[in-house]
Design a protein around this motif. Structure first.
Motif: not given
Length: 184
Positions: A106, A109, A123
């Motif tokens: 996460e 991303a 992601d």
């Protein structure tokens, strides 16, 4: 307390002697199996590690395990050989479904999205870009070789890898000799 005692044992003269004996026997077994493989015409690795180097490597593995620093040790000593840069120790054997790894994906991303407003990708796809930039590896490869492995498997590979190689060479040489005996 127990960790300190074991650490002292590993670093003691007796501990070094025991690891030296193990390393010497391991190298002798490897040499004998290399000779067998050569005689049977079986492919084998090119080199046998030096005895002193192997003893030091075993001592480093045991010390890292005892001190609780195995992830750091593996990342610096082994992971750095596999990738363009040293893997993060927090990734080593974290587990592909762990909160640590999911949070990392996460974070990577989000960083790509900040730099490229409006980019449309999952992601994992975006994290793959960062992983490739950082480590020179596809996300799935990095996951498989660093994140999704078990620490015990990594330790076993480091400690028993040469013996597994010897066993495989014996098996391969035996099969080759049996084929020759059967006229195949």
């Amino acid at each position: 307390m127990m960790r300190s005692m074991v650490s002292k044992l590993v670093d003691s003269e007796a501990g070094e002697h025991a690891l030296g004996i193990f390393a010497e026997m391991e190298i002798e077994i490897l040499q004998a199996t290399f000779d067998l493989a050569d005689a049977a015409g079986v492919d084998r690795p090119d080199n046998i590690p030096p005895k002193e180097g192997r003893k030091q490597a075993l001592q480093a593995v045991v010390s890292a395990v005892v001190s609780g620093d195995f992830a750091e040790f593996w990342a610096e000593e082994m992971g750095a050989e596999l990738f363009e840069s040293t893997p993060s120790p927090k990734h080593v054997a974290a587990g592909a479904d762990s909160d640590v790894w999911e949070s990392q994906i996460e974070t990577w991303a989000a960083g790509v999205r900040e730099q490229h407003d409006g980019i449309e990708a999952t992601d994992r796809e975006l994290a793959g870009i960062v992983c490739n930039d950082l480590y020179g590896a596809e996300l799935a490869e990095y996951e498989n070789r660093v994140v999704a492995v078990e620490q015990s498997d990594l330790m076993e590979q480091l400690v028993a890898g040469n013996m597994r190689t010897a066993k495989q060479l014996i098996t391969d040489a035996t099969a080759e000799i049996q084929e020759e005996d059967n006229g195949e």
